[in-house]
Design a protein around this motif. Structure first.
Motif, PDB file in Angstrom:
ATOM      1  N   ARG A 249       3.106  76.573 -18.011  1.00 32.28           N
ATOM      2  CA  ARG A 249       3.443  76.804 -19.426  1.00 32.28           C
ATOM      3  C   ARG A 249       4.836  76.277 -19.752  1.00 32.28           C
ATOM      4  O   ARG A 249       5.052  75.666 -20.788  1.00 32.28           O
ATOM      5  N   ILE A 252       4.745  72.483 -20.120  1.00 32.87           N
ATOM      6  CA  ILE A 252       4.111  72.073 -21.381  1.00 32.87           C
ATOM      7  C   ILE A 252       5.063  72.333 -22.560  1.00 32.87           C
ATOM      8  O   ILE A 252       5.231  71.479 -23.443  1.00 32.87           O
ATOM      9  N   ASN A 260       7.569  65.541 -27.058  1.00 34.01           N
ATOM     10  CA  ASN A 260       6.538  64.881 -26.248  1.00 34.01           C
ATOM     11  C   ASN A 260       6.968  63.519 -25.697  1.00 34.01           C
ATOM     12  O   ASN A 260       6.266  62.521 -25.882  1.00 34.01           O
ATOM     13  N   LEU A 276       2.935  66.765 -16.445  1.00 33.32           N
ATOM     14  CA  LEU A 276       2.371  67.381 -17.653  1.00 33.32           C
ATOM     15  C   LEU A 276       0.855  67.508 -17.523  1.00 33.32           C
ATOM     16  O   LEU A 276       0.278  68.563 -17.815  1.00 33.32           O
ATOM     17  N   ARG A 277       0.215  66.434 -17.049  1.00 28.16           N
ATOM     18  CA  ARG A 277      -1.261  66.486 -16.899  1.00 28.16           C
ATOM     19  C   ARG A 277      -1.669  67.576 -15.920  1.00 28.16           C
ATOM     20  O   ARG A 277      -2.656  68.290 -16.113  1.00 28.16           O
ATOM     21  N   GLU A 280      -1.431  70.894 -17.590  1.00 30.02           N
ATOM     22  CA  GLU A 280      -2.536  71.111 -18.542  1.00 30.02           C
ATOM     23  C   GLU A 280      -3.843  71.434 -17.808  1.00 30.02           C
ATOM     24  O   GLU A 280      -4.625  72.285 -18.234  1.00 30.02           O
ATOM     25  N   ARG A 281      -4.059  70.749 -16.702  1.00 33.42           N
ATOM     26  CA  ARG A 281      -5.285  70.996 -15.922  1.00 33.42           C
ATOM     27  C   ARG A 281      -5.307  72.409 -15.371  1.00 33.42           C
ATOM     28  O   ARG A 281      -6.352  73.066 -15.349  1.00 33.42           O
ATOM     29  N   LEU A 283      -3.883  75.096 -16.617  1.00 37.24           N
ATOM     30  CA  LEU A 283      -4.172  76.062 -17.689  1.00 37.24           C
ATOM     31  C   LEU A 283      -5.641  75.968 -18.114  1.00 37.24           C
ATOM     32  O   LEU A 283      -6.271  76.991 -18.406  1.00 37.24           O
ATOM     33  N   ALA A 284      -6.192  74.753 -18.117  1.00 43.59           N
ATOM     34  CA  ALA A 284      -7.599  74.579 -18.502  1.00 43.59           C
ATOM     35  C   ALA A 284      -8.509  75.349 -17.545  1.00 43.59           C
ATOM     36  O   ALA A 284      -9.511  75.940 -17.946  1.00 43.59           O
TER      37      ALA A 284
END
Ligand code: COA
Ligand code: MG
Length: 289
Positions: A249, A252, A260, A276-277, A280-281, A283-284
């Protein structure tokens, strides 16, 4: 899906236990754990149990059918699709063409049973034959039914004539490490989940835990189980820690706060787009559950 518990489809007792386990997915097996003389009874039992007991569990319900070469797959589908499983596990898949072939069969059965087109997902075991290992690159073309890809060591060892899958230290030998790595690459190329194979020593929870941690480190997001006692260990290992989530978090938020950009510095450390990717993965994974 963190834990996927195999339950032999011909065992009422194990099916009962499976439905009360905390596995994210139940894999009701019609293939290797069911003897040839029990195949027909297992199909009927699997369909009956899904119909009558699915309300008792939050788990997704998948059925592992027999492979294309067995001559049993159409009868398996005929018996179980009307019970509306969430997905089909396809063993000995040789590449995306097999997924497309199965998908065509599912589309017909969905129509016959009043199910929406594409309702039933497919989870293939992609490394059980030499052709399957070579076919790993084809999954990158993608298929909307794919819910993940997984791999198997035992059938591959039988197919090529290897006497063992692991060396004297318990480490998979090169061939099986290759199949495992191809599974990670296939999952990434297909933008789907990578699920690690079973750990067969079901009394060895320390061995299971360390194999889970290695798998999670390498990019797998779940693991198959063969015994209910394995489920808690797997769930724990594949649930991102609160520290990992709060770091994700933070990454991000730092990118968002900086407008960004390509790269940011957080606490004296560089974070660029791959970080960053990855955040995000992570958290997904929690959102999907
Ligand atoms: N799903 C649901 N219940 C299971 C189970 C499973 N995969 N494995 C064991 N159980 C149940 C047993 O029936 C037993 O219940 P009970 O006490 O009410 O009789 C209990 O859990 C404890 O089992 P345990 O005595 O520790 O093991 P076992 O010797 O009965 O079974 C296996 C060992 C390996 C045969 C069994 O775990 C199994 O069938 N696993 C799945 C095999 C499979 O599907 N293989 C295909 C994929 S590789
Ligand atoms: Mg097998």
């Amino acid at each position: 899906m963190r834990s996927l518990l195999f339950v032999p489809g011909d065992s009422e007792r194990k099916l009962e236990k499976g439905f009360s386990s905390a596995a994210d997915v139940l894999l009701i097996d019609l293939e290797d754990s069911v003897s040839p003389q029990n195949k027909a009874a297992a199909r009927t039992l699997a369909a009956d149990v899904i119909r009558s007991r699915r309300g008792e569990t939050k788990a997704a319900i998948y059925v592992r059918v027999n492979d294309f070469a067995s001559g049993l797959l159409d009868d398996d589908l005929r018996a179980v699709i009307s019970a509306r499983p969430d997905g089909i596990m396809l063993p000995k898949a040789d590449g995306l063409a097999d997924i497309e072939r199965l998908s065509a069969k599912l589309r017909v059965r969905e129509a016959e049973n009043g199910l929406p087109d594409g309702a039933i997902r497919i989870l293939p075991i992609i490394s059980e034959t030499a052709a399957g290992v070579f076919g790993a690159s084809t999954y990158g073309r993608g298929n909307p039914r794919l819910s993940g890809v997984t791999w198997g060591a035992e059938d591959l060892s039988a197919a090529i004539g290897a006497r063992a899958t692991r060396d004297e230290n318990g480490r998979y030998t090169d061939l099986f490490r290759l199949a495992r790595s191809f599974t990670l690459l296939a999952a990434s190329a297909a933008e789907t989940a990578a699920i690690d194979t079973v750990f067969v020593n079901f009394r060895d929870s320390d061995g299971l835990r360390s194999e889970c941690l290695e798998a999670e480190r390498d990019g797998f997001t779940g693991k198959m189980a063969i015994h209910p006692d394995q489920v808690a260990v797997i769930n724990e290992a594949f649930t991102p820690s609160p520290e990992a989530l709060s770091e994700a978090r933070m990454v991000i938020e730092a990118f968002a706060a900086a407008g960004n950009p390509g790269v940011v510095g957080i606490g004296g450390k560089m974070f660029d787009r791959p970080h960053l990717r990855r955040a995000e993965r992570l958290l997904a994974r929690v959102k999907i559950g």
